[in-house]
Scaffold this motif. Structure first.
Motif, mmCIF file in Angstrom:
data_model
loop_
_atom_site.group_PDB
_atom_site.id
_atom_site.type_symbol
_atom_site.label_atom_id
_atom_site.label_comp_id
_atom_site.label_asym_id
_atom_site.label_seq_id
_atom_site.Cartn_x
_atom_site.Cartn_y
_atom_site.Cartn_z
ATOM 1 N N CYS A 71 0.578 -1.231 -0.080
ATOM 2 C CA CYS A 71 -0.055 0.100 -0.092
ATOM 3 C C CYS A 71 0.980 1.166 -0.009
ATOM 4 C CB CYS A 71 -0.909 -0.149 1.292
ATOM 5 S SG CYS A 71 -1.429 1.463 1.718
ATOM 6 N N ASP A 72 0.599 2.339 -0.820
ATOM 7 C CA ASP A 72 1.388 3.447 -0.937
ATOM 8 C C ASP A 72 0.569 4.469 -0.131
ATOM 9 O OD1 ASP A 72 3.189 2.274 -2.487
ATOM 10 O OD2 ASP A 72 3.403 3.811 -3.687
ATOM 11 N N VAL A 73 1.312 5.340 0.614
ATOM 12 C CA VAL A 73 0.880 6.666 1.305
ATOM 13 C C VAL A 73 0.872 7.613 0.830
ATOM 14 C CG1 VAL A 73 0.999 7.431 3.757
ATOM 15 C CG2 VAL A 73 1.334 5.160 3.373
ATOM 16 N N TYR A 74 -0.188 8.650 0.416
ATOM 17 C CA TYR A 74 -0.106 9.841 0.113
ATOM 18 C C TYR A 74 -0.618 10.790 1.024
ATOM 19 C CZ TYR A 74 0.285 7.687 -4.430
ATOM 20 O OH TYR A 74 0.606 6.892 -5.512
ATOM 21 N N VAL A 75 0.072 11.762 1.270
ATOM 22 C CA VAL A 75 -0.031 12.776 2.402
ATOM 23 C C VAL A 75 -0.128 14.359 1.813
ATOM 24 C CG1 VAL A 75 2.342 12.585 3.321
ATOM 25 C CG2 VAL A 75 0.457 13.665 4.683
ATOM 26 N N CYS A 76 -1.213 15.162 2.310
ATOM 27 C CA CYS A 76 -1.017 16.541 2.048
ATOM 28 C C CYS A 76 -1.423 17.398 3.109
ATOM 29 C CB CYS A 76 -2.058 16.678 0.752
ATOM 30 S SG CYS A 76 -2.123 18.372 0.196
ATOM 31 N N GLY A 77 -0.922 18.299 3.404
ATOM 32 C CA GLY A 77 -1.436 19.147 4.517
ATOM 33 C C GLY A 77 -0.184 20.182 4.944
ATOM 34 N N PRO A 78 -0.547 21.074 6.086
ATOM 35 C CA PRO A 78 0.392 22.002 6.380
ATOM 36 C C PRO A 78 1.630 21.248 6.895
ATOM 37 C CG PRO A 78 -1.708 22.365 7.776
ATOM 38 C CD PRO A 78 -1.738 20.814 6.750
ATOM 39 N N ARG A 79 2.656 22.136 7.115
ATOM 40 C CA ARG A 79 4.214 21.720 7.196
ATOM 41 C C ARG A 79 4.138 20.791 8.660
ATOM 42 N NH1 ARG A 79 8.800 24.895 5.957
ATOM 43 N NH2 ARG A 79 7.448 26.403 5.729
ATOM 44 N N GLY A 80 3.672 21.388 9.416
ATOM 45 C CA GLY A 80 3.749 20.701 10.817
ATOM 46 C C GLY A 80 3.070 19.271 10.723
ATOM 47 N N TYR A 81 1.839 19.286 10.084
ATOM 48 C CA TYR A 81 1.367 18.127 9.759
ATOM 49 C C TYR A 81 2.202 16.942 8.996
ATOM 50 C CZ TYR A 81 -2.775 14.747 8.570
ATOM 51 O OH TYR A 81 -3.459 13.626 8.448
ATOM 52 N N MET A 82 2.692 17.515 7.921
ATOM 53 C CA MET A 82 3.525 16.601 6.770
ATOM 54 C C MET A 82 4.492 15.972 7.840
ATOM 55 S SD MET A 82 1.957 17.231 3.741
ATOM 56 C CE MET A 82 3.417 16.945 2.306
ATOM 57 N N ALA A 83 5.173 16.860 8.507
ATOM 58 C CA ALA A 83 6.269 16.372 9.585
ATOM 59 C C ALA A 83 5.875 15.315 10.340
ATOM 60 C CB ALA A 83 7.070 17.472 10.003
ATOM 61 N N PHE A 84 4.904 15.400 11.118
ATOM 62 C CA PHE A 84 4.199 14.684 12.118
ATOM 63 C C PHE A 84 4.111 13.100 11.260
ATOM 64 C CE2 PHE A 84 0.110 12.888 13.695
ATOM 65 C CZ PHE A 84 0.566 12.367 14.990
ATOM 66 N N ILE A 85 3.414 13.321 9.982
ATOM 67 C CA ILE A 85 2.951 11.959 9.332
ATOM 68 C C ILE A 85 4.324 11.356 8.860
ATOM 69 C CG2 ILE A 85 1.878 11.109 7.270
ATOM 70 C CD1 ILE A 85 -0.160 11.932 9.561
ATOM 71 N N GLU A 86 5.305 12.178 8.530
ATOM 72 C CA GLU A 86 6.573 11.419 7.990
ATOM 73 C C GLU A 86 7.264 10.560 9.047
ATOM 74 O OE1 GLU A 86 9.051 14.482 6.113
ATOM 75 O OE2 GLU A 86 10.632 13.007 5.332
ATOM 76 N N GLU A 87 7.339 11.307 10.291
ATOM 77 C CA GLU A 87 8.033 10.600 11.487
ATOM 78 C C GLU A 87 7.089 9.409 11.972
ATOM 79 O OE1 GLU A 87 10.570 10.830 12.866
ATOM 80 O OE2 GLU A 87 10.010 9.790 14.844
#
Ligand code: FES
Length: 200
Positions: A71-87
């Protein structure tokens, strides 16, 4: 939301399975909230509403851990949210190749020399490090500022300046407003003076 909505429609048309997790601070801040309920793939959408969770943070790494390996993961959002999901994705073992990110607007350089923010309402003096934003420094000390894009484009975090000279990095204030130094976008802007006193 916009790119992911288009992707969700495409996956639906192709008959591919997916789950779309949408996070927002409150239900009223979910874009297209009325339209979402009418979508034919509404059952594939999971809403995470911060102020309905009794302060419990989104368990993003648990969600990502439960996704299958193909499964691939696609994420879009504000900078802080993106960093949170990346971690969270890193902790969940999602490889970089499987994580696809769509950033809001232009990337703004938020780094610079350290300075001190004085939070006028509490009297707290807070150091803002070279790679930290004023917003993250305030949050570290338990001071909340309302935000949305966290990328200098929406103006939600604009805060009154009481003293000091901001180093404006946002794309919201006009040149005249920037020159007046009355407001600052705390999600991305810094300070030209050693001390910046804000109405927070
Ligand atoms: S939160 Fe959008 S400009 Fe700061």
């Amino acid at each position: 939301m916009t790119p992911l909505l288009a992707m969700a429609w495409r996956l639906h048309e192709l008959g591919r399975s997916f789950t779309w997790h949408i996070s927002a601070r409150s239900r009223s801040r979910v874009p297209f909230s009325k339209e979402l309920d009418a979508l034919p793939f509404r059952d594939s959408i999971v809403l995470h509403i911060d102020d309905e969770q009794n302060g419990k943070l989104l368990e993003a790494s648990d969600i990502l851990r439960s996704a299958s390996d193909d499964c691939d993961v696609y994420v879009c959002g504000p900078r802080g949210y993106m960093a949170f999901i990346e971690e969270a994705a890193r902790r969940a073992g999602v490889t970089k190749e499987r994580l696809h990110q769509e950033h809001f607007g232009a990337e703004i350089d938020t780094t610079g020399s350290p300075f001190t923010v004085v939070a006028a309402r509490s009297g707290l003096s807070i150091e803002v490090g070279c790679t930290e934003t004023i917003l993250s420094a305030l949050q570290r000390e338990g001071i909340e500022v309302e935000t949305a894009c966290q990328n200098g484009v929406c103006g939600t975090c604009l805060t009154k300046v009481i003293e000091g000279r901001p180093d404006h990095r946002d794309m919201v204030l006009t040149d005249v407003e920037k020159a007046s130094n009355e407001m600052i976008a705390v999600c991305c802007s810094r300070s030209r003076s050693r001390i910046l006193k804000l109405d927070v």
